[in-house]
Design a protein around this motif. Structure first.
Motif, PDB file in Angstrom:
ATOM      1  N   LYS A  50       0.966  -1.148   0.021  1.00 21.66           N
ATOM      2  CA  LYS A  50      -0.067  -0.051   0.142  1.00 21.66           C
ATOM      3  C   LYS A  50       0.689   1.214   0.167  1.00 21.66           C
ATOM      4  CE  LYS A  50      -3.114   0.159   3.454  1.00 21.66           C
ATOM      5  NZ  LYS A  50      -4.357  -0.023   4.155  1.00 21.66           N
ATOM      6  N   ASP A  51       1.824   1.200   0.865  1.00 23.42           N
ATOM      7  CA  ASP A  51       2.755   2.399   0.909  1.00 23.42           C
ATOM      8  C   ASP A  51       3.523   2.700  -0.364  1.00 23.42           C
ATOM      9  OD1 ASP A  51       4.368   0.058   1.132  1.00 23.42           O
ATOM     10  OD2 ASP A  51       5.699   1.028   2.671  1.00 23.42           O
ATOM     11  N   LEU A  52       3.549   1.841  -1.524  1.00 19.74           N
ATOM     12  CA  LEU A  52       4.121   1.964  -2.594  1.00 19.74           C
ATOM     13  C   LEU A  52       3.270   2.682  -3.617  1.00 19.74           C
ATOM     14  CD1 LEU A  52       6.594  -1.182  -3.057  1.00 19.74           C
ATOM     15  CD2 LEU A  52       7.235   1.270  -2.185  1.00 19.74           C
ATOM     16  N   LEU A  53       2.075   2.624  -3.349  1.00 20.40           N
ATOM     17  CA  LEU A  53       1.196   3.397  -4.291  1.00 20.40           C
ATOM     18  C   LEU A  53       1.334   4.782  -4.602  1.00 20.40           C
ATOM     19  CD1 LEU A  53      -2.274   2.026  -2.841  1.00 20.40           C
ATOM     20  CD2 LEU A  53      -1.574   1.681  -5.071  1.00 20.40           C
ATOM     21  N   PRO A  54       1.105   5.215  -5.685  1.00 20.63           N
ATOM     22  CA  PRO A  54       1.364   7.012  -5.848  1.00 20.63           C
ATOM     23  C   PRO A  54       0.737   7.687  -4.749  1.00 20.63           C
ATOM     24  CG  PRO A  54       0.818   5.768  -7.924  1.00 20.63           C
ATOM     25  CD  PRO A  54       0.285   4.836  -6.892  1.00 20.63           C
ATOM     26  N   LYS A  55       1.378   8.732  -4.464  1.00 22.59           N
ATOM     27  CA  LYS A  55       0.605   9.623  -3.586  1.00 22.59           C
ATOM     28  C   LYS A  55      -0.587  10.137  -3.771  1.00 22.59           C
ATOM     29  CE  LYS A  55       4.819  11.082  -0.894  1.00 22.59           C
ATOM     30  NZ  LYS A  55       5.910  11.622  -1.125  1.00 22.59           N
ATOM     31  N   ASP A  56      -0.719  10.156  -5.309  1.00 19.97           N
ATOM     32  CA  ASP A  56      -1.909  10.825  -5.635  1.00 19.97           C
ATOM     33  C   ASP A  56      -2.993   9.672  -6.128  1.00 19.97           C
ATOM     34  OD1 ASP A  56      -0.477  10.328  -7.829  1.00 19.97           O
ATOM     35  OD2 ASP A  56      -0.915  12.146  -8.632  1.00 19.97           O
ATOM     36  N   TRP A  57      -2.880   8.519  -5.697  1.00 19.68           N
ATOM     37  CA  TRP A  57      -3.583   7.376  -6.252  1.00 19.68           C
ATOM     38  C   TRP A  57      -5.127   7.402  -6.486  1.00 19.68           C
ATOM     39  CZ3 TRP A  57      -7.147   4.403  -4.079  1.00 19.68           C
ATOM     40  CH2 TRP A  57      -7.110   4.244  -2.719  1.00 19.68           C
ATOM     41  N   GLU A  58      -5.617   8.110  -5.329  1.00 15.20           N
ATOM     42  CA  GLU A  58      -7.107   8.500  -5.257  1.00 15.20           C
ATOM     43  C   GLU A  58      -7.698   9.347  -6.431  1.00 15.20           C
ATOM     44  OE1 GLU A  58      -8.356   7.829  -0.897  1.00 15.20           O
ATOM     45  OE2 GLU A  58      -6.657   9.134  -0.732  1.00 15.20           O
ATOM     46  N   SER A  59      -6.934  10.177  -6.822  1.00 14.23           N
ATOM     47  CA  SER A  59      -7.190  11.091  -8.105  1.00 14.23           C
ATOM     48  C   SER A  59      -6.721  10.495  -9.335  1.00 14.23           C
ATOM     49  CB  SER A  59      -6.602  12.476  -7.830  1.00 14.23           C
ATOM     50  OG  SER A  59      -5.286  12.464  -7.686  1.00 14.23           O
ATOM     51  N   THR A  60      -5.645   9.789  -9.459  1.00 12.31           N
ATOM     52  CA  THR A  60      -5.333   9.124 -10.637  1.00 12.31           C
ATOM     53  C   THR A  60      -5.529   7.665 -10.958  1.00 12.31           C
ATOM     54  OG1 THR A  60      -3.062   8.988  -9.430  1.00 12.31           O
ATOM     55  CG2 THR A  60      -3.525  10.974 -11.012  1.00 12.31           C
ATOM     56  N   TRP A  61      -5.752   6.898  -9.898  1.00 10.72           N
ATOM     57  CA  TRP A  61      -5.738   5.423 -10.188  1.00 10.72           C
ATOM     58  C   TRP A  61      -6.855   4.904  -9.397  1.00 10.72           C
ATOM     59  CZ3 TRP A  61      -2.689   3.099 -13.681  1.00 10.72           C
ATOM     60  CH2 TRP A  61      -1.588   3.696 -13.962  1.00 10.72           C
ATOM     61  N   ASP A  62      -8.086   5.612  -9.285  1.00 11.26           N
ATOM     62  CA  ASP A  62      -9.280   5.138  -8.745  1.00 11.26           C
ATOM     63  C   ASP A  62     -10.381   5.875  -9.482  1.00 11.26           C
ATOM     64  OD1 ASP A  62     -11.096   3.764  -7.214  1.00 11.26           O
ATOM     65  OD2 ASP A  62     -11.092   5.467  -5.501  1.00 11.26           O
ATOM     66  N   LYS A  63     -10.752   5.367 -10.749  1.00  9.99           N
ATOM     67  CA  LYS A  63     -11.664   5.776 -11.600  1.00  9.99           C
ATOM     68  C   LYS A  63     -12.754   5.704 -11.210  1.00  9.99           C
ATOM     69  CE  LYS A  63      -8.940   5.746 -15.868  1.00  9.99           C
ATOM     70  NZ  LYS A  63      -8.726   4.815 -17.015  1.00  9.99           N
ATOM     71  N   ASP A  64     -13.135   4.334 -10.513  1.00 10.67           N
ATOM     72  CA  ASP A  64     -14.797   4.350 -10.059  1.00 10.67           C
ATOM     73  C   ASP A  64     -14.972   4.813  -8.639  1.00 10.67           C
ATOM     74  OD1 ASP A  64     -12.967   2.707  -8.936  1.00 10.67           O
ATOM     75  OD2 ASP A  64     -13.894   0.906  -9.582  1.00 10.67           O
ATOM     76  N   GLY A  65     -13.861   5.408  -7.993  1.00  9.98           N
ATOM     77  CA  GLY A  65     -13.921   6.047  -6.896  1.00  9.98           C
ATOM     78  C   GLY A  65     -14.559   5.217  -5.761  1.00  9.98           C
ATOM     79  N   ASP A  66     -14.045   3.827  -5.976  1.00 10.46           N
ATOM     80  CA  ASP A  66     -14.487   3.055  -4.694  1.00 10.46           C
ATOM     81  C   ASP A  66     -13.245   2.886  -3.693  1.00 10.46           C
ATOM     82  OD1 ASP A  66     -12.550   1.651  -6.173  1.00 10.46           O
ATOM     83  OD2 ASP A  66     -13.694  -0.389  -6.384  1.00 10.46           O
ATOM     84  N   LYS A  67     -12.514   3.833  -3.639  1.00  8.17           N
ATOM     85  CA  LYS A  67     -11.349   3.737  -2.878  1.00  8.17           C
ATOM     86  C   LYS A  67     -10.513   2.580  -2.851  1.00  8.17           C
ATOM     87  CE  LYS A  67     -12.975   7.520  -0.825  1.00  8.17           C
ATOM     88  NZ  LYS A  67     -12.170   8.659  -0.918  1.00  8.17           N
TER      89      LYS A  67
END
Lengths: 273, 484
Positions: free
Chosen positions: B170-187
Motif C-alpha cells: 500500500k505504501d508504494l502506491l502513488p501519493k495521488d492514487w485516489e485522484s489518478t488511479w481510482d476511476k470508479d471512486g471505490d477507494k
C-alpha cells in the motif's frame, strides 16, 4: 632472464587457476556474512553490508532448523566411521601385505573389481537391508555402512606396508615376538603417516556425504549437516551459506594440521612394494 | 576344479534369484494395510502415540504446537498422544510407509494425498461423521474423492484453500492514487482491480525508475500462469478433470490468456523466464523493487516477516515495524482480466480471473497402527475452534464456510471464488503429474519471446500462440501415454 620469465609465467598461471577455484568459496564465505540474508540484495556479486547475525541465528534459532544437532550428528557419524573404518582398513591392508593364504589373490582381484562400481548402485539394496535390520533412523547404521565399505580401498595402505622390509618382522620373530606383537609394536608405529591418511579420508567422506544419510535418516533431528542444509527453505540462503562455511571449518583445520602426514602417507603408499 | 567352482557359483546365483521371485516378504505381511473406512470401528486404541506430519509454516509459526498441546490435553485420559513426526514436509509415504517410517497423520495438498490414495497408502475416511462435513463446499470434498468398483471414497479432510493471491504494498502506491488511479471512486486502487491498470501502472513505474517494477512474477510457473488460460475457456482435463484423454489448455479462447501473459512479461525483466522472481519476491517486495506479485496465502507470513525486517533495518522499532508491515502488506484476490484479451485496448469490459488452486488437508496413513486415534486427531484438528485459530495464526483461507465468513476479508473472498468455480482445483488423478514439464516449457518459451529481437520472435500473432498451446497439449498427451 628467460628463467625469470618462465617462473613469473608459471606463478601467474597458478594464481589465476587458484583464483578461479577459490572465487566460489570466497563468494560463499562473504554471502554467509551478508547482513540482509538475501542473495538478491547483493550489489553485483557481493553483499552490501556484513554482520555475524546469520551465524548467531544458525546456532540459536533451532526451532525449524536445528543446526547444532545436525553438526553433532555429523561429528558422531564421521568420528565413528573414522575410528572403525581406519581400524578395519589397516587390518585388511596388513593382512593382505604380510600373510600368504590361498584366497589372497582372488580376494584382491574381487575387491578391485567391486571397487570399480559406483557406491550408489547398491543404494536400493542397502535401504532394504537396513529396513530388515531395523537400522533406518539410526546413526549407527550409517557408521556400519561407511566403516564396512572402507576396507575396499585398502590398496594404498597395502602398498605402504609392502615398503616396510619383511626382514624386520623376521628378526622380531626370531626374538620370539608373536604376530600381534609384530603388528602392534613394530609395523603400526612405522605406519603413522598411513594411519593419519586413512583416518582423514575415512573422516571426510561421511562428513560431506549426502546420498546415504538422505536415504537412511527420516527424522529431522537425526539429519547430518548435508541433508539438513538441503532441507532449508528457499528464503534461507544466508543460513545455508553460513552452515556450509561452518561445516567446512573442521575439515580445513584438520587438513592443515595433518597435511604433512597425509602427503607422506600418499607418497609412501604409492611406492610399489 | 575351476569349472566346478564356476558351476556352483552360478547355481548359487540362480537360487538367490529364484528366492527373490518368491512370495511376499514377511516384512510386508506384517504391515497389513487397512481396509478402508471399515478399520474405523470407533474403538479408540489406548496408550498410543500418533505421529503427525504438518507443514513447515504451521510449525514455525507455533500453530502446530498449540494444536498438539490442545489435543494431548483433551485426550490425556484416553491414553492418546500426538507428536510431531519430525520429518521433511515433502515425505515419501509410498516408500517409507510400508516399513513403518512414515507418519500416521499427514497434512498435504490434495494432489499429493490423492497420488498416495491411488497407491492405497491412504485410508478412506468416514467424512460424513465430521462436524465440518456440511461446512465444506462439495468442490473441496471432490478434490479428495476417488472411485473404485463404483464406490466413492473420500481420502482427506479439506482444511485450507490454496489459490494464487495478489500481494502488494500500500505504501508504494502513488501519493495521488485516489485522484489518478481510482476511476470508479471505490477507494480501491484500479491497478489491484484490473490487470489492464496493473499493466499500465507497471509500465509507468518502470519508466520513472528503471530499477523498480510494478507487477512481477515468474511466468515459468505453470501453477500460476495456467489461470490466465482457464479464465478464457481453457481447462486441464475434460469431464471435470477426470478424463485425461481430453487436455484443454488450448480450448476456448485460452490463447487470449497467453496474450495477456505476454504483455505482462513485457513490463518485467528477463528474470520472469525462470524461478528468479518466485524466489526473490519476498525480499524485492520488501525493499520496494517490486510493487506487486502473486503467490499463495500460506506464504503471507513470509512476506510479512521480510517487510518487518526491512522496516527494522530502516530504523523502526520491532513493534512499529510489525504494525507498519501489517498495514502496508495487502493480500487480495486476483484483478479482473480484459474480456478482449488485450491490456492496451480501450474497452473496459472485464471477466473474472480464474486460477489453478489446491486444497490442503489431513489424511491418515494406511500403515498406522492406531487408525481410530488418528481419526480423532483429524476430527479435533478440523473442528471450528482449531481451524479458526489456524486461520488467525497463519493467515490461511479456511475451507470451512463458517470460519471463512467469520474471518472475512480475503479468506471469505477465496471461499466464494472456490464456490463460484473460479478456483480450478488440481485434478486428483495421477496423470496430472505429466502437465508440469510441457506447461513450463511453453511458458518459458513465451516469456523468452518477449525479449527476443523482432526477427527471431516465435509468437508474432494469435495463430502462433494457439499453435504453441496445442503443441503443449500434444506433449502432455504423449507424456501421459508413454510415462503413466
Amino acid at each position: 632472464m628467460r628463467k625469470k620469465l618462465d617462473t613469473a609465467w608459471t606463478y601467474g598461471l597458478l594464481v589465476i587457476v587458484a583464483f578461479i577455484f577459490f572465487f566460489p568459496c570466497l563468494w560463499l564465505i562473504l554471502a554467509s556474512f551478508s547482513k540482509s540474508g538475501s542473495i538478491y540484495s547483493f550489489e553485483g556479486f557481493f553483499p552490501k553490508s556484513y554482520s555475524l547475525a546469520t551465524f548467531h541465528k544458525l546456532f540459536t534459532d533451532t526451532k525449524m532448523y536445528n543446526y547444532p544437532r545436525w553438526f553433532l550428528n555429523t561429528l558422531f557419524v564421521a568420528s565413528g566411521s573414522c575410528i572403525l573404518g581406519t581400524f578395519l582398513t589397516i587390518l585388511t591392508a596388513y593382512t593382505m601385505s604380510r600373510f600368504q593364504f590361498k584366497a589372497r589373490k582372488p580376494m584382491m582381484k574381487t575387491t578391485m573389481v567391486l571397487g570399480m562400481f559406483p557406491s550408489f548402485m547398491g543404494m536400493t539394496a542397502v535401504y532394504l537391508l537396513m529396513t530388515q535390520f531395523g537400522l533406518i533412523n539410526h546413526l549407527w547404521g550409517l557408521i556400519l555402512i561407511y566403516a564396512g565399505g572402507a576396507p575396499m580401498g585398502y590398496l594404498t595402505q597395502k602398498g605402504f606396508f609392502d615398503t616396510i622390509p619383511r626382514a624386520i618382522d623376521e628378526a622380531a620373530k626370531i626374538d620370539g615376538a608373536t604376530n600381534l606383537q609384530i603388528f602392534l609394536q613394530i609395523n603400526l608405529p612405522l605406519a603413522k603417516p598411513m594411519i593419519v591418511y586413512t583416518a582423514l579420508t575415512s573422516f571426510t567422506w561421511p562428513w560431506s556425504d549426502f546420498v546415504l544419510p538422505k536415504l537412511l535418516l527420516k527424522e529431522k533431528d537425526l539429519y547430518t549437516v548435508a541433508v539438513g542444509l538441503m532441507s532449508l527453505d528457499e528464503t534461507e540462503f544466508a543460513r545455508f551459506a553460513a552452515g556450509s562455511v561452518f561445516i567446512a571449518l573442521p575439515i580445513v583445520i584438520l587438513y592443515f594440521c595433518l597435511v604433512k602426514n597425509m602427503v607422506d602417507g600418499i607418497a609412501q603408499g604409492a611406492v610399489k612394494g | 576344479m575351476k569349472k566346478r567352482m564356476i558351476a556352483m557359483l552360478m547355481l548359487g546365483c540362480m537360487v538367490l534369484t529364484a528366492a527373490g521371485c518368491g512370495s511376499k516378504s514377511s516384512a510386508k505381511e506384517s504391515t497389513t494395510k487397512g481396509t478402508g473406512a471399515a478399520v474405523f470401528n470407533g474403538k479408540l486404541e489406548s496408550d498410543v502415540t500418533i505421529r503427525v506430519l504438518e507443514n513447515d509454516t504451521a510449525i514455525s509459526k507455533g500453530y502446530f504446537k498449540e494444536l498438539i498441546d490442545a489435543f494431548n490435553e483433551a485426550y490425556k485420559d484416553k491414553g492418546i498422544k500426538a507428536v510431531d513426526a519430525n520429518m521433511d514436509q515433502y515425505l515419501d509415504l509410498a516408500n517409507d510407509g510400508p516399513y513403518g517410517y512414515g507418519p500416521d497423520v499427514l497434512y498435504q495438498a490434495n494432489d499429493v494425498i490423492m497420488k498416495y490414495a491411488q497407491g492405497k497408502h491412504i485410508l478412506p475416511l468416514p467424512v460424513e461423521d465430521f462436524d465440518c462435513y456440511d461446512q465444506i463446499p462439495e468442490t473441496a470434498w471432490k478434490a479428495y474423492q476417488t472411485k473404485k468398483d463404483g464406490k466413492t471414497y473420500t481420502c482427506g479432510v479439506p482444511v485450507n484453500v490454496q489459490a494464487p493471491q495478489l500481494y502488494y504494498r500500500k505504501d508504494l502506491l502513488p501519493k495521488d492514487w485516489e485522484s489518478t488511479w481510482d476511476k470508479d471512486g471505490d477507494k480501491v486502487p484500479d491497478m489491484v482491480q484490473t490487470w489492464k491498470s496493473m499493466y499500465a501502472f507497471s509500465t509507468e513505474r518502470h519508466k520513472e525508475n528503471a530499477k523498480t517494477y510494478g507487477y512481477m512474477k515468474s511466468l515459468n510457473d505453470m501453477y500460476f500462469s495456467s489461470g490466465f488460460l482457464f479464465s478464457y475457456g481453457g481447462y486441464i482435463f475434460g469431464k471435470e478433470n477426470t478424463d485425461p484423454s481430453d487436455i484443454g489448455f488450448a480450448a476456448g479462447d485460452a490463447v487470449k490468456g497467453a496474450e495477456v501473459l505476454y504483455q505482462l512479461a513485457s513490463a518485467m525483466n528477463e528474470d520472469c523466464i525462470d524461478d528468479t522472481i518466485t524466489t526473490n519476491a519476498y525480499s524485492k517486495l520488501a525493499d520496494g523493487t517490486y510493487f506487486a506479485t502473486i503467490s499463495t496465502p500460506d506464504v503471507y507470513s513470509t512476506f510479512l516477516g521480510e517487510l518487518e525486517k526491512e522496516y527494522e533495518a530502516k530504523g523502526d522499532s520491532k513493534d512499529a515495524a510489525e504494525k507498519k508491515a501489517k498495514e502496508n502488506l495487502v493480500m487480495t484476490t486476483l484483478p479482473a482480466l480484459p474480456k478482449s484479451g488485450s491490456l492496451t485496448d480501450q474497452s473496459d469490459e472485464t471477466i473474472d480471473s480464474k486460477s489453478m488452486g489446491g486444497v490442503n488437508g489431513y489424511a491418515i496413513s494406511s500403515y498406522t497402527k492406531a487408525p481410530n486415534a488418528c481419526l480423532e486427531f483429524v476430527k479435533f484438528a478440523t473442528d471450528y475452534k482449531m481451524i479458526k485459530k489456524r486461520a488467525e495464526m497463519l493467515g490461511i483461507a479456511p475451507a470451512r464456510e463458517d470460519t471463512a465468513k467469520e474471518i472475512g476479508g480475503t479468506s471469505e473472498e477465496i471461499y466464494k471464488n472456490l464456490d463460484k468455480g473460479n478456483i480450478i482445483l488440481m485434478p486428483s488423478i495421477t496423470e496430472v503429474s505429466q502437465i508440469w514439464t510441457p506447461g513450463k516449457t511453453f511458458f518459458i518459451d513465451l516469456a523468452k519471446d518477449v525479449f527476443r529481437s523482432d526477427d527471431k520472435k516465435k509468437y508474432k500473432d494469435e495463430a502462433a500462440m494457439k499453435q504453441g498451446l496445442t503443441d503443449m497439449c500434444d506433449q502432455i498427451r504423449e507424456a501421459i501415454t508413454t510415462l503413466q
